[in-house]
Design a protein around this motif. Structure first.
Motif, mmCIF file in Angstrom:
data_model
loop_
_atom_site.group_PDB
_atom_site.id
_atom_site.type_symbol
_atom_site.label_atom_id
_atom_site.label_comp_id
_atom_site.label_asym_id
_atom_site.label_seq_id
_atom_site.Cartn_x
_atom_site.Cartn_y
_atom_site.Cartn_z
ATOM 1 N N UNK A 10 28.360 49.624 42.869
ATOM 2 C CA UNK A 10 28.791 50.175 44.160
ATOM 3 C C UNK A 10 29.289 49.058 45.073
ATOM 4 N N UNK A 11 28.573 47.933 45.088
ATOM 5 C CA UNK A 11 28.971 46.795 45.921
ATOM 6 C C UNK A 11 30.350 46.264 45.526
ATOM 7 N N UNK A 12 30.614 46.196 44.220
ATOM 8 C CA UNK A 12 31.906 45.711 43.740
ATOM 9 C C UNK A 12 33.018 46.744 43.938
ATOM 10 N N UNK A 13 32.677 48.010 43.805
ATOM 11 C CA UNK A 13 33.661 49.086 43.891
ATOM 12 C C UNK A 13 34.074 49.391 45.333
ATOM 13 N N UNK A 14 33.166 49.219 46.276
ATOM 14 C CA UNK A 14 33.420 49.614 47.671
ATOM 15 C C UNK A 14 34.683 49.000 48.268
ATOM 16 N N UNK A 15 34.873 47.668 48.225
ATOM 17 C CA UNK A 15 36.084 47.119 48.859
ATOM 18 C C UNK A 15 37.387 47.551 48.172
ATOM 19 N N UNK A 16 37.333 47.724 46.867
ATOM 20 C CA UNK A 16 38.531 48.149 46.131
ATOM 21 C C UNK A 16 38.876 49.586 46.495
ATOM 22 N N UNK A 17 37.858 50.426 46.568
ATOM 23 C CA UNK A 17 38.079 51.836 46.887
ATOM 24 C C UNK A 17 38.525 51.994 48.338
ATOM 25 N N UNK A 18 37.980 51.187 49.241
ATOM 26 C CA UNK A 18 38.410 51.252 50.642
ATOM 27 C C UNK A 18 39.876 50.840 50.781
ATOM 28 N N UNK A 19 40.317 49.914 49.948
ATOM 29 C CA UNK A 19 41.720 49.493 49.977
ATOM 30 C C UNK A 19 42.647 50.576 49.441
ATOM 31 N N UNK A 34 42.554 51.509 33.449
ATOM 32 C CA UNK A 34 43.899 51.120 33.007
ATOM 33 C C UNK A 34 44.130 49.631 33.227
ATOM 34 N N UNK A 35 43.725 49.121 34.385
ATOM 35 C CA UNK A 35 43.878 47.696 34.683
ATOM 36 C C UNK A 35 43.097 46.838 33.690
ATOM 37 N N UNK A 36 41.922 47.328 33.294
ATOM 38 C CA UNK A 36 41.060 46.575 32.380
ATOM 39 C C UNK A 36 41.547 46.663 30.938
ATOM 40 N N UNK A 37 42.522 47.524 30.674
ATOM 41 C CA UNK A 37 43.021 47.678 29.314
ATOM 42 C C UNK A 37 42.202 48.650 28.485
ATOM 43 N N UNK A 38 41.374 49.443 29.135
ATOM 44 C CA UNK A 38 40.553 50.432 28.440
ATOM 45 C C UNK A 38 41.433 51.631 28.123
ATOM 46 N N UNK A 56 36.214 40.083 37.776
ATOM 47 C CA UNK A 56 37.312 39.219 37.337
ATOM 48 C C UNK A 56 38.660 39.635 37.929
ATOM 49 N N UNK A 57 38.690 40.743 38.611
ATOM 50 C CA UNK A 57 39.941 41.253 39.179
ATOM 51 C C UNK A 57 40.501 40.227 40.147
ATOM 52 N N UNK A 58 41.710 39.828 39.956
ATOM 53 C CA UNK A 58 42.347 38.845 40.820
ATOM 54 C C UNK A 58 42.095 37.403 40.403
ATOM 55 N N UNK A 59 41.251 37.195 39.390
ATOM 56 C CA UNK A 59 40.995 35.835 38.904
ATOM 57 C C UNK A 59 42.096 35.436 37.922
ATOM 58 N N UNK A 60 42.218 34.151 37.709
ATOM 59 C CA UNK A 60 43.202 33.659 36.747
ATOM 60 C C UNK A 60 42.860 34.158 35.347
ATOM 61 N N UNK A 61 43.879 34.310 34.523
ATOM 62 C CA UNK A 61 43.678 34.817 33.155
ATOM 63 C C UNK A 61 42.736 33.936 32.338
#
Length: 88
Positions: A10-19, A34-38, A56-61
């Protein structure tokens, strides 16, 4: 699922969902999958996939996955000695 995993997700999802507050939860989870390739069914998406993707979202590959970095050794010899209980 344990409480700390739910809280972490929930802590990780909240800022992404608010955006992306125009999406409902199912749409947000589908987008993250989809972003994760699942490519499986959404019902098969695990919390681990979501947690690691959000971390890892937004981190370098080539960035180190959190949780693995603490166990990473610079060279093979050090890793082998550490595994055998011998500190160099």
């Amino acid at each position: 699922m344990q409480c700390h995993r739910i809280e972490e997700l929930i802590e990780l999802l909240k800022p992404v969902w608010l955006a992306h507050n125009n999406l409902n939860l199912a749409q947000m989870l589908t987008q993250l999958a989809d972003e994760a390739g699942f490519d499986g069914k959404l019902s098969d998406l695990t919390d681990d996939v979501l947690i690691y993707h959000l971390k890892m979202r937004g981190a370098a590959k080539d960035a180190m996955i959190p949780g693995i970095q603490k166990d990473c050794e610079d060279d093979f010899k050090s890793a082998l000695l550490k595994a055998r209980g011998i500190q160099s």
